[in-house]
Design a protein around this motif. Structure first.
Motif: not given
Length: 435
Positions: A116-122, A141-147, A342-347, A349-357
């Motif tokens: 039911x979390x907001x980020x599921x839709x994105x 889902x934190x990180x996509x990696x490829x090879x 809140x931390x998951x959403x912060x990564x 949807x927030x500018x700082x969270x996206x910058x971190x990733x």
């Protein structure tokens, strides 16, 4: 008078004790200005971003003063499953645990349903499919990696006498032609890193994932392997992949001693331009960048499995969500669970969270709303393949011992200590032994 002084001293002592108790509780759940203070923990199994996560925790606290996030590293040499299991056994699991995809199901009864979390839709397509059980998704889902084949553009441009077009390498024959041109230019065509995890967890699984663009068909193929219903000797994708591996062995800079190489040698010879190509993943960029002589110009090529450019796998690279975050529901309080969400959403949807990733951790996010462009050339290359729909799902749920056992068989094949029939027999016997 003495009695009165004694009473005063007693009263003063009680006040001191009460104040100390109040201070002691404020870090856990006491009122601190704007709300309840809470401390949460994150078990980090991606060691290369430990310092970046610690900085992200500080930035998150800046936006959420009442939440303290502590980052716990998984010790080197220990798997996230082992460390998480040990923490549960001690009755002290982390609030947030970073797991490999295949481990999520083992913890599903102990972690929160995040459907039911907001980020599921994105979340990008299929990014939560492997962590969804009985219609409920249990992981972020934190990180996509490829090879695939990483190429040094400066080396291959010189080899082809102009601007290299990666789209031209879409068959096994085209790959060998490129190897020959690099060799003719005075450089080694490629390096094969012989670690069992690279051969057993990344290279050989392309034979499974390459069976079909349909994940359900791939899952059925693996199920049939376990049941002994698949004859790999007549499987075209499997044999095509090994034909490509034979080419790699032929043009390997270390062909005289193919098992002597180390992981650390790969990024050095590629970055210095001593070889043109290295089979590896985007996680290697920090090491490559330390030797970079190509002005940061690198990209990925698929690993072809045939001489028909239209065959699945010849124009796709392997990618998947490699790391997941789960939230404990057994020992952590409702307040801690809310803080973790809140931390998951912060990564996301927030500018700082996206910058971190994207900018700090060089992570390829699994969310469509994050539009920051990757600065890391390998992450950018994978992002481009994803945008073009040219990826095949990496095998994220293989048995835990697959990379070690199959990797050992692949090492024998690379060294010429076993022929294809022996390798094939060992792979099929391994799958029949899987419970």
């Amino acid at each position: 008078m003495k009695f009165w002084k004694w009473m005063q001293a007693l009263a003063l002592s009680l006040i001191v004790v009460m104040l100390a108790a109040a201070c002691g509780n404020s870090g856990a759940s006491g009122e601190t200005g704007g709300g309840s203070a809470v401390t949460i923990t994150l078990l980090n199994s991606k060691g290369e971003i430990q310092s970046q996560l610690e900085e992200a925790a500080k930035a998150f606290k800046g936006d959420n003063p009442d939440i303290t996030l502590e980052i716990i590293p998984v010790p080197a040499g220990q798997s996230p499953f082992e460390k998480a299991s040990a923490l549960y056994a001690s009755g002290n699991p982390a609030t947030i645990t970073m797991l490999d995809t295949g481990d999520v199901e083992k913890f599903k009864d102990r972690v929160l349903d995040l459907s039911g979390e907001k980020w599921m839709a994105d979340a990008v397509d299929r990014s939560t499919a492997l962590t969804t059980f009985d219609g409920k998704n249990y992981a972020f889902p934190l990180a996509i990696e490829g090879y695939g084949f990483i190429y040094n553009k400066a080396v291959v441009d010189q080899a082809v006498g102009g601007t290299f077009d990666p789209a031209a390498i879409n068959t096994t024959a085209a790959l060998e032609e490129l190897f020959k041109k690099i060799e003719a230019s005075g450089k080694a065509p490629l390096i094969v890193s012989p670690m069992d995890w690279s051969l057993g967890a990344h290279y050989l699984p392309l034979a499974y994932a390459g069976q079909s663009a349909d994940p359900a068909a791939v899952a059925q193929f693996v199920k049939d392997l376990k049941a002994g219903k698949i004859e790999l000797t007549s499987n075209s994708v499997y044999n095509g992949l090994l034909d490509t591996f034979d080419l790699m062995a032929k043009y390997n800079i270390d062909k005289a001693s193919p098992l002597s190489g180390t992981y650390e040698r790969g990024p050095e010879v590629l970055g210095k331009g001593e070889v043109g190509i290295w089979f590896q993943g985007n996680w290697a960029w920090p090491q490559i960048s330390g030797f970079d002589t190509a002005s940061g110009q690198y990209g990925f090529l698929p690993v072809p499995v045939s001489n028909n450019a239209d065959d699945f796998g010849n124009t796709q690279i392997s990618s998947a969500v490699s790391k997941r975050l789960v939230l404990d529901k057994e020992k952590n309080t409702a307040e801690q669970q809310t803080a973790a969400k809140k931390f998951l959403e912060w990564m996301v949807y927030s500018d700082k969270g996206q910058d971190f990733l994207v900018n700090k951790a060089n992570i390829i996010p699994a969310f469509k709303n994050i539009t920051l462009e990757a600065q890391d050339p390998l992450a950018k290359s994978i992002t481009d393949y994803i945008a073009e729909g040219k990826t095949q799902d990496s095998m994220s749920t293989l048995p835990a011992d697959h990379w070690a056992k199959i990797g050992a068989s692949m090492q024998k094949y690379l060294a010429g200590e076993a022929d294809r029939s022996v390798l094939t027999k060992e792979i099929q016997e391994y799958w029949k032994s899987v419970k």
